[in-house]
Design a protein around this motif. Structure first.
Motif, PDB file in Angstrom:
ATOM      1  N   ALA A  32      23.892 129.954  28.307  1.00  0.00           N
ATOM      2  CA  ALA A  32      22.771 129.554  28.724  1.00  0.00           C
ATOM      3  C   ALA A  32      22.126 130.527  29.786  1.00  0.00           C
ATOM      4  N   ARG A  33      20.845 130.961  30.038  1.00  0.00           N
ATOM      5  CA  ARG A  33      20.508 131.761  30.878  1.00  0.00           C
ATOM      6  C   ARG A  33      20.615 130.917  32.720  1.00  0.00           C
ATOM      7  N   ASP A  34      20.733 129.918  32.784  1.00  0.00           N
ATOM      8  CA  ASP A  34      20.442 129.014  33.452  1.00  0.00           C
ATOM      9  C   ASP A  34      21.805 128.129  33.724  1.00  0.00           C
ATOM     10  N   PRO A  35      22.879 128.549  34.861  1.00  0.00           N
ATOM     11  CA  PRO A  35      24.331 128.050  34.578  1.00  0.00           C
ATOM     12  C   PRO A  35      23.915 126.459  34.718  1.00  0.00           C
ATOM     13  N   GLU A  36      23.402 125.969  35.375  1.00  0.00           N
ATOM     14  CA  GLU A  36      23.103 124.576  35.731  1.00  0.00           C
ATOM     15  C   GLU A  36      22.786 123.636  34.689  1.00  0.00           C
ATOM     16  N   ARG A  37      21.374 124.159  33.927  1.00  0.00           N
ATOM     17  CA  ARG A  37      21.232 123.752  32.377  1.00  0.00           C
ATOM     18  C   ARG A  37      22.521 123.399  31.339  1.00  0.00           C
ATOM     19  N   GLY A  38      23.473 124.602  31.988  1.00  0.00           N
ATOM     20  CA  GLY A  38      24.457 125.463  30.662  1.00  0.00           C
ATOM     21  C   GLY A  38      25.104 124.793  30.922  1.00  0.00           C
ATOM     22  N   LYS A  39      25.825 124.653  31.974  1.00  0.00           N
ATOM     23  CA  LYS A  39      26.885 123.815  32.028  1.00  0.00           C
ATOM     24  C   LYS A  39      27.200 121.866  32.230  1.00  0.00           C
ATOM     25  N   ILE A  40      25.748 121.075  32.480  1.00  0.00           N
ATOM     26  CA  ILE A  40      25.737 120.431  31.870  1.00  0.00           C
ATOM     27  C   ILE A  40      25.643 119.987  30.488  1.00  0.00           C
ATOM     28  N   ALA A  41      24.544 120.866  30.171  1.00  0.00           N
ATOM     29  CA  ALA A  41      24.932 120.525  28.476  1.00  0.00           C
ATOM     30  C   ALA A  41      26.358 121.123  27.960  1.00  0.00           C
ATOM     31  N   ALA A  42      27.190 121.755  28.472  1.00  0.00           N
ATOM     32  CA  ALA A  42      28.399 122.030  27.723  1.00  0.00           C
ATOM     33  C   ALA A  42      29.914 120.716  28.271  1.00  0.00           C
ATOM     34  N   ALA A  43      29.296 119.796  29.073  1.00  0.00           N
ATOM     35  CA  ALA A  43      29.673 119.038  29.744  1.00  0.00           C
ATOM     36  C   ALA A  43      29.847 117.709  28.953  1.00  0.00           C
ATOM     37  N   GLU A  44      28.763 117.646  28.460  1.00  0.00           N
ATOM     38  CA  GLU A  44      28.054 116.501  27.494  1.00  0.00           C
ATOM     39  C   GLU A  44      28.681 116.823  26.229  1.00  0.00           C
ATOM     40  N   LEU A  45      28.485 117.661  25.422  1.00  0.00           N
ATOM     41  CA  LEU A  45      28.915 118.246  23.773  1.00  0.00           C
ATOM     42  C   LEU A  45      30.708 118.619  23.986  1.00  0.00           C
ATOM     43  N   GLY A  46      31.334 118.568  25.475  1.00  0.00           N
ATOM     44  CA  GLY A  46      32.859 119.123  24.618  1.00  0.00           C
ATOM     45  C   GLY A  46      32.769 120.118  24.679  1.00  0.00           C
ATOM     46  N   ALA A  47      31.975 121.470  25.016  1.00  0.00           N
ATOM     47  CA  ALA A  47      32.176 123.213  24.857  1.00  0.00           C
ATOM     48  C   ALA A  47      31.978 123.817  26.258  1.00  0.00           C
ATOM     49  N   ARG A  48      32.110 124.982  25.483  1.00  0.00           N
ATOM     50  CA  ARG A  48      32.489 126.037  26.468  1.00  0.00           C
ATOM     51  C   ARG A  48      31.431 126.915  27.267  1.00  0.00           C
ATOM     52  N   PHE A  49      31.720 126.562  28.601  1.00  0.00           N
ATOM     53  CA  PHE A  49      29.453 127.572  29.490  1.00  0.00           C
ATOM     54  C   PHE A  49      30.213 128.964  29.250  1.00  0.00           C
ATOM     55  N   VAL A  50      29.357 129.738  28.704  1.00  0.00           N
ATOM     56  CA  VAL A  50      29.034 131.586  29.704  1.00  0.00           C
ATOM     57  C   VAL A  50      27.548 131.556  29.936  1.00  0.00           C
ATOM     58  N   GLN A  51      27.276 131.745  31.032  1.00  0.00           N
ATOM     59  CA  GLN A  51      25.910 132.706  31.742  1.00  0.00           C
ATOM     60  C   GLN A  51      26.080 133.711  30.936  1.00  0.00           C
ATOM     61  N   LEU A  52      24.659 133.403  30.054  1.00  0.00           N
ATOM     62  CA  LEU A  52      24.323 134.816  29.505  1.00  0.00           C
ATOM     63  C   LEU A  52      21.710 134.527  29.077  1.00  0.00           C
ATOM     64  N   ASP A  53      21.504 135.484  29.787  1.00  0.00           N
ATOM     65  CA  ASP A  53      20.528 135.420  29.755  1.00  0.00           C
ATOM     66  C   ASP A  53      20.260 136.942  28.282  1.00  0.00           C
ATOM     67  N   VAL A  54      19.771 137.001  27.807  1.00  0.00           N
ATOM     68  CA  VAL A  54      19.907 137.983  26.388  1.00  0.00           C
ATOM     69  C   VAL A  54      18.685 138.922  27.201  1.00  0.00           C
ATOM     70  N   THR A  55      17.663 138.723  27.885  1.00  0.00           N
ATOM     71  CA  THR A  55      17.329 140.243  27.942  1.00  0.00           C
ATOM     72  C   THR A  55      17.708 140.608  29.089  1.00  0.00           C
ATOM     73  N   ASP A  56      18.367 139.794  30.218  1.00  0.00           N
ATOM     74  CA  ASP A  56      19.069 140.943  31.947  1.00  0.00           C
ATOM     75  C   ASP A  56      20.353 141.380  30.473  1.00  0.00           C
ATOM     76  N   ASP A  57      20.461 142.890  30.562  1.00  0.00           N
ATOM     77  CA  ASP A  57      21.779 143.975  29.739  1.00  0.00           C
ATOM     78  C   ASP A  57      23.239 143.166  31.124  1.00  0.00           C
ATOM     79  N   ALA A  58      23.156 143.237  32.360  1.00  0.00           N
ATOM     80  CA  ALA A  58      24.114 142.488  32.997  1.00  0.00           C
ATOM     81  C   ALA A  58      25.100 141.240  32.772  1.00  0.00           C
ATOM     82  N   SER A  59      23.538 140.419  32.088  1.00  0.00           N
ATOM     83  CA  SER A  59      24.403 138.730  32.664  1.00  0.00           C
ATOM     84  C   SER A  59      25.007 139.205  30.856  1.00  0.00           C
ATOM     85  N   VAL A  60      24.563 140.322  29.767  1.00  0.00           N
ATOM     86  CA  VAL A  60      25.515 139.998  28.421  1.00  0.00           C
ATOM     87  C   VAL A  60      26.698 141.180  28.568  1.00  0.00           C
ATOM     88  N   GLU A  61      26.328 141.817  29.222  1.00  0.00           N
ATOM     89  CA  GLU A  61      28.063 142.390  29.314  1.00  0.00           C
ATOM     90  C   GLU A  61      28.926 141.239  29.923  1.00  0.00           C
TER      91      GLU A  61
END
Ligand SMILES: NC(=O)c1ccc[n+]([C@@H]2O[C@H](COP(=O)([O-])OP(=O)(O)OC[C@H]3O[C@@H](n4cnc5c(N)ncnc54)[C@H](OP(=O)(O)O)[C@@H]3O)[C@@H](O)[C@H]2O)c1
Length: 230
Positions: A32-61
């Motif tokens: 998820a590009r937004d850490p807040e939204r990503g962490k909330i979603a991951a907690a609800e799912l029982g998934a693992r979260f990684v910050q990832l904005d697909v438009t941002d080379d540094a974020s993807v790397e």
């Protein structure tokens, strides 16, 4: 355990796909590009979260480095993040910048993420990459069916490219299966929550492909009913 990464999975189809794949036994990372939204979603799912904005080379790397430090391999990459900026205005009113905005997520995002995760994918026994495309990117559907009345001048070409990227990568990398799927018209934020399907139905095609393991085909374009004409 099947290691799976889904981009843009903090809501909508990506979130629903994560839920179903976790139930199927996958170890799912949601990007998820937004850490807040990503962490909330991951907690609800029982998934693992990684910050990832697909438009941002540094974020993807950074996301690729983070998964490399945690995982020996990535079995399934689902390029799900997508936007429909530009909407249905006449194509002649759109500028290069409007197209660039859509292509940066829907097309270059797939290239950025796929490229960065290739080493982890190559380390998997039967790696699979799924591009979440759209029937609005199908030449057949847009010229031969009632869908032709839909005019989304930046989104449709971007999804045609997303589908063709799967075909091109499949030819270039026979050791990895690359496929495109059309979720079908499904109520999510991207379309003002309209559409005749349930969100579950909108994930049928991607979940089916993501759970085929060594039997996964390559260079296909499918929806929940089967093959989608190019
Ligand atoms: N719903 C349909 O009828 C339909 C039909 C055919 C194809 N699709 C495709 O299905 C995919 C999922 O869409 P959806 O319907 O679930 O829409 P959605 O609910 O709007 O979800 C889109 C997801 O993509 C994320 N995203 C957008 N830009 C991003 C970026 N730069 N980096 C990382 N993530 C980004 C969003 O994150 P934020 O929350 O941060 O914005 C969100 O998590 C898209 O590729 C879409 O084109 C949908």
């Amino acid at each position: 355990m099947t290691n799976t990464l889904i981009t843009g999975a903090n809501k909508g189809l990506g979130f629903a796909t994560a839920r179903r794949l976790i139930a199927a036994g996958h170890d799912v990372w949601i990007g998820a590009r937004d850490p807040e939204r990503g962490k909330i979603a991951a907690a609800e799912l029982g998934a693992r979260f990684v910050q990832l904005d697909v438009t941002d080379d540094a974020s993807v790397e950074a996301a690729a480095a983070s998964l490399r430090s945690e995982l020996g391999h990535l079995d399934v990459l689902i390029n799900n993040a997508g936007i429909n900026a530009g909407g249905s205005v006449p194509g002649t009113d759109l500028t290069v910048d409007d197209f660039r905005t859509v292509f940066d997520v829907n097309v270059f995002g797939i290239v950025r993420v796929t490229h960065a995760f290739l080493p982890l994918l190559r380390a998997a026994p039967a790696p699979s990459v799924i591009n979440v495309s759209s029937g609005l990117g199908s030449f057949h559907q847009m010229t031969e069916t009632e869908w032709g009345e839909w005019v989304v001048p930046a989104y449709s070409p971007s999804k045609a490219a997303a589908t063709m990227l799967a075909v091109s990568y499949a030819k270039a990398l026979p050791g990895i299966r690359f496929n495109a799927v059309d979720p079908g018209w499904t109520p999510t934020d991207t379309n003002g929550n309209t559409g005749p399907q349930t969100v579950e139905e909108g994930t049928d095609a991607v979940v089916r492909l993501a759970t085929l393991g060594p039997d996964t085909p390559t260079a296909t374009f499918t929806d929940r009913n089967g093959t989608v004409p190019w």
